[in-house]
Design an enzyme around this catalytic site. Sequence first.
Site, mmCIF file in Angstrom:
data_model
loop_
_atom_site.group_PDB
_atom_site.id
_atom_site.type_symbol
_atom_site.label_atom_id
_atom_site.label_comp_id
_atom_site.label_asym_id
_atom_site.label_seq_id
_atom_site.Cartn_x
_atom_site.Cartn_y
_atom_site.Cartn_z
ATOM 1 N N PHE A 205 0.814 -1.215 0.000
ATOM 2 C CA PHE A 205 0.000 0.000 0.000
ATOM 3 C C PHE A 205 0.845 1.261 0.000
ATOM 4 C CE2 PHE A 205 -3.525 -2.736 0.785
ATOM 5 C CZ PHE A 205 -4.618 -2.026 0.323
ATOM 6 N N CYS B 167 -0.204 -12.611 0.056
ATOM 7 C CA CYS B 167 0.043 -13.946 -0.484
ATOM 8 C C CYS B 167 0.856 -14.787 0.488
ATOM 9 C CB CYS B 167 0.744 -13.844 -1.836
ATOM 10 S SG CYS B 167 2.198 -12.779 -1.852
#
Length: 339
Positions: free
Chosen positions: A127, A181
């Site tokens: 982010f 992930c």
Amino acid sequence: MNNRYSRQELFSPIGKDGQKQISKKHVLIIGMGALGTGSAEALVRAGIGKLTIVDRDYVEWSNLQRQQLYSEEDAKNRIPKVIGSQYRLAAINSSVAIEAIIADASAIELEDWAKKVDLIIDATDNFETRMIINDVSQKVGVPWIYGACVGSYGISYTIIPEKTPCFSCLIETVPLGGLTCDTAGIISPAVHMVVSYQVSEALKILVGDFDSLRNKLVSFDLWKNQNRAIQVDKLKKGDCPSCGIQRSYPYISFENQTKTAVLCGRDSVQIRPSIPTVRDLEALEKILAKQRGTIQRNPYLLSYTENSHRLVLFKDGRVLVHGTKDISEAKALYHRYLG
């Protein structure tokens, strides 16, 4: 060669005029992992004029499950992702100009790159970089397309400066995801779905058909058979620091730029020098050869392994410290070998 794009031109929203527009446009893709490789291949096959691809990392075995441009040979040789991508993309369409940049997408570089392109596609894994892309997009006036995926979930949104809410407007209201992930894994169909959303929106922008843009934030979960499209127009904030009336672009100010980052899905930390640096890898190899570890070098990077840690050094001064997620430990290793 004359009918290469014939099927695309038969699609009336593009046509021959749209194809000419596509061939004149320049797209910047930040990140050449799963989303980046998928979007890059689609745009190159569509006949984009120029593609600039940026990534700080190199190919590893775990990438091959979903990052479609890479081969086992790339993983064996730890080829930088943009170099492996550039080679493969040039083989797919030799008429496309492809600029490959091995670098971290910091605010200074991003602003410089953004001034030269028509569109930015987000294919990052964090982010912080997305917030920088967002501020640069608003400052320079270039559209960007957000995309992310984890597990069987994916999300995408198209941001047009001065028209749509920006990414900063959305983060306090819309759940943009917190898993990675590393914690949830990922399946390739989720990647392909997000790529489809991003590239479809990209083509609309490249041919100038802004009226056909989706204007909604879309998300899905392929395993749970869920799809959502959220109308977010009303979330645009007049006091937003990134796109509001008195904007300050906080995420591209120097004091907000971190010099370390734990990499998504990796037991690794990236360390970036506080000032621009050019490393002499050959000279550094001679210095590290006096240590107890194992050294490997190719034209793009130097890898040094000792015990359970591996340091990968790039010409631009960045170092990836593998074998730890602890920033303090990574810095200690960095200073131990590099001063």
